[in-house]
Design a protein around this motif. Structure first.
Motif, PDB file in Angstrom:
ATOM      1  N   ALA A   1       8.417   9.872  -5.868  1.00 34.99           N
ATOM      2  CA  ALA A   1       9.602   9.056  -6.103  1.00 34.99           C
ATOM      3  C   ALA A   1       9.945   8.189  -4.906  1.00 34.99           C
ATOM      4  N   GLN A   2       9.377   8.515  -3.736  1.00 37.27           N
ATOM      5  CA  GLN A   2       9.656   7.760  -2.524  1.00 37.27           C
ATOM      6  C   GLN A   2       8.463   6.922  -2.064  1.00 37.27           C
ATOM      7  N   GLY A   3       7.463   6.778  -2.919  1.00 39.77           N
ATOM      8  CA  GLY A   3       6.348   5.901  -2.602  1.00 39.77           C
ATOM      9  C   GLY A   3       5.280   6.486  -1.713  1.00 39.77           C
ATOM     10  N   VAL A   4       5.270   7.809  -1.534  1.00 41.51           N
ATOM     11  CA  VAL A   4       4.267   8.454  -0.679  1.00 41.51           C
ATOM     12  C   VAL A   4       3.070   8.825  -1.537  1.00 41.51           C
ATOM     13  N   THR A   5       1.931   8.264  -1.240  1.00 39.58           N
ATOM     14  CA  THR A   5       0.721   8.555  -2.007  1.00 39.58           C
ATOM     15  C   THR A   5      -0.239   9.501  -1.292  1.00 39.58           C
TER      16      THR A   5
ATOM     17  N   PRO B   1       0.837  -1.207   0.000  1.00 42.27           N
ATOM     18  CA  PRO B   1       0.000   0.000   0.000  1.00 42.27           C
ATOM     19  C   PRO B   1       0.867   1.250   0.000  1.00 42.27           C
ATOM     20  N   GLY B   2       0.418   2.291  -0.672  1.00 41.44           N
ATOM     21  CA  GLY B   2       1.155   3.549  -0.690  1.00 41.44           C
ATOM     22  C   GLY B   2       1.349   4.101   0.708  1.00 41.44           C
ATOM     23  N   ILE B   3       2.462   4.801   0.904  1.00 40.71           N
ATOM     24  CA  ILE B   3       2.785   5.368   2.212  1.00 40.71           C
ATOM     25  C   ILE B   3       1.877   6.557   2.512  1.00 40.71           C
ATOM     26  N   VAL B   4       1.384   6.612   3.732  1.00 37.70           N
ATOM     27  CA  VAL B   4       0.585   7.737   4.231  1.00 37.70           C
ATOM     28  C   VAL B   4       1.422   8.410   5.319  1.00 37.70           C
TER      29      VAL B   4
ATOM     30  N   GLY C   1       9.370   9.554   2.505  1.00 35.48           N
ATOM     31  CA  GLY C   1       9.093   8.145   2.324  1.00 35.48           C
ATOM     32  C   GLY C   1      10.307   7.247   2.359  1.00 35.48           C
ATOM     33  N   ARG C   2      11.436   7.708   1.821  1.00 32.37           N
ATOM     34  CA  ARG C   2      12.629   6.869   1.800  1.00 32.37           C
ATOM     35  C   ARG C   2      13.040   6.475   3.213  1.00 32.37           C
ATOM     36  N   ARG C   3      12.991   7.434   4.124  1.00 32.81           N
ATOM     37  CA  ARG C   3      13.356   7.137   5.500  1.00 32.81           C
ATOM     38  C   ARG C   3      12.340   6.202   6.150  1.00 32.81           C
ATOM     39  N   LEU C   4      11.082   6.360   5.856  1.00 33.42           N
ATOM     40  CA  LEU C   4      10.065   5.475   6.416  1.00 33.42           C
ATOM     41  C   LEU C   4      10.255   4.035   5.926  1.00 33.42           C
ATOM     42  N   ILE C   5      10.614   3.873   4.672  1.00 34.15           N
ATOM     43  CA  ILE C   5      10.884   2.533   4.145  1.00 34.15           C
ATOM     44  C   ILE C   5      12.069   1.911   4.881  1.00 34.15           C
TER      45      ILE C   5
END
Length: 352
Positions: free
Chosen positions: A64-68, A30-33, A250-254
């Protein structure tokens, strides 16, 4: 984690059959929130920046970092004091652009207005902005002491704001609570989000009262390494409302999610829920945060080897494509072989 197909039709998860995309070798997540993204700074480098350019940069970075879905913090009082009418214009323009382009930007870009509990003068303008632009998150910031926020004038002011927020359906909370008493005071007026508590006491108080706890992702990873407050791990391991957020994006959250998996703190589905399902639930966005029929098709395609984001779909539209995934998508006529612009969008009907 499951090996199965999911269809996408008109921006929602659906049953097929549709033309297929083989994404073996990838995590489909799922996309990052992100409840607290990078702060909007109109005066970076000492000079006012273009609102459109600033927001375009944030969109580029987010997709680019997967945050939707992301909330960009905007300090309501500080901005107005920075440059008078010019700052107010920047503020209004930012809110207007984010409201108008929410469905077209490639990521659901929202604003988190940060206000001082002791700023009585800006209340009328704040409430007008909430009504006009549909702002859905307000955070009381500035870390005033318990004695300051319980003074009669401040308490009345907070109660009046809380009543207005409830009427407008705005989610609101506090940031940087230092004591359980401070968090309890905010909880009593309905501020149901405890963001980035300073220690375990306010976080534990929030959980006990059924409020949401939003933790800084870096602090949680430090706790997992034995370098911080280990009690923070109890909150993310609980089944109560707790989410991670990061101003680094998002990169840091991943990195933190997979860091928790590597350290044996929790399996990937539970770690990822801290970045997707739980923050969506905190903001009452029931249409996103996990993969299920009928929900908004926000997806992140992550290479299993490199853990790099190679494709992102926001509401079923391709907003980012890179690496090996370019070839995976290329055979469908609805996609060009390459997506040169990270915020370019295309319609999609596909399975994963």
């Amino acid at each position: 984690m499951q090996n199965r197909s999911i269809g996408i039709d008109r921006g929602r998860f659906a049953k097929g059959p549709f033309p297929a995309i083989d994404l073996a070798g990838y995590f489909i997540l799922p996309g990052i929130v992100n409840l607290h993204g990078p702060t909007m700074d109109p005066f970076a480098g000492g000079q006012p920046t273009s609102v459109a350019a600033h927001l375009a940069e944030q969109v580029h970075r987010a997709v680019a970092q997967g945050v939707t879905t992301t909330w960009l913090p905007l300090n309501w009082g500080q901005l107005a004091a920075q440059d008078g009418a010019g700052a107010a214009l920047w503020q209004d323009t930012a809110l207007s652009l984010m409201a108008d382009q929410r469905d077209e930007a490639g990521t659901d870009l929202r604003v988190q207005l940060r206000v001082s509990p002791q700023d009585y003068t800006g209340a009328a303008g704040l409430l007008a902005a909430l009504r006009r632009y549909g702002v859905d998150q307000v955070i009381f910031a500035g870390a005033p002491t318990f004695e300051q926020i319980t003074r009669a004038a401040t308490a009345r002011h907070l109660c009046q704001l809380a009543e207005a927020f409830d009427t407008l359906g705005v989610r609101y909370g506090s940031c940087g609570d230092e004591t359980a008493e401070q968090r309890e005071h905010y909880a009593m007026i309905g501020a149901g989000i405890c963001q980035f508590p300073k220690n375990n006491a306010p976080a534990a108080a929030a959980r006990a009262m059924g409020d949401a706890v939003v933790l800084d992702a870096d602090r949680v990873l430090q706790a997992a390494d034995g370098q911080g407050d280990a009690s923070l791990l109890r909150h993310i391991l609980s089944d109560t409302r707790c989410a991670l957020a990061s101003a680094q994006g998002g990169r840091r959250l991943i990195e933190v999610a997979f860091g928790l998996v590597e350290r044996g703190v929790m399996p990937l589905p539970r770690a990822w829920a801290l970045l997707s399902r739980r923050p969506a639930e905190i903001m009452r966005l029931v249409d996103r945060g996990h993969i299920d029929l009928g929900r908004r098709a926000d997806l992140l395609v992550l290479h299993k080897g490199s853990l790099q984001v190679e494709a992102v779909l926001s509401a079923g539209r391709l907003s980012y494509l890179a690496g090996e995934a370019v070839q995976r998508f290329a055979h469908l006529q609805t996609f060009a072989p390459r997506v040169p612009n990270p915020v370019q969008q295309a319609g999609v009907q596909t399975t994963t």
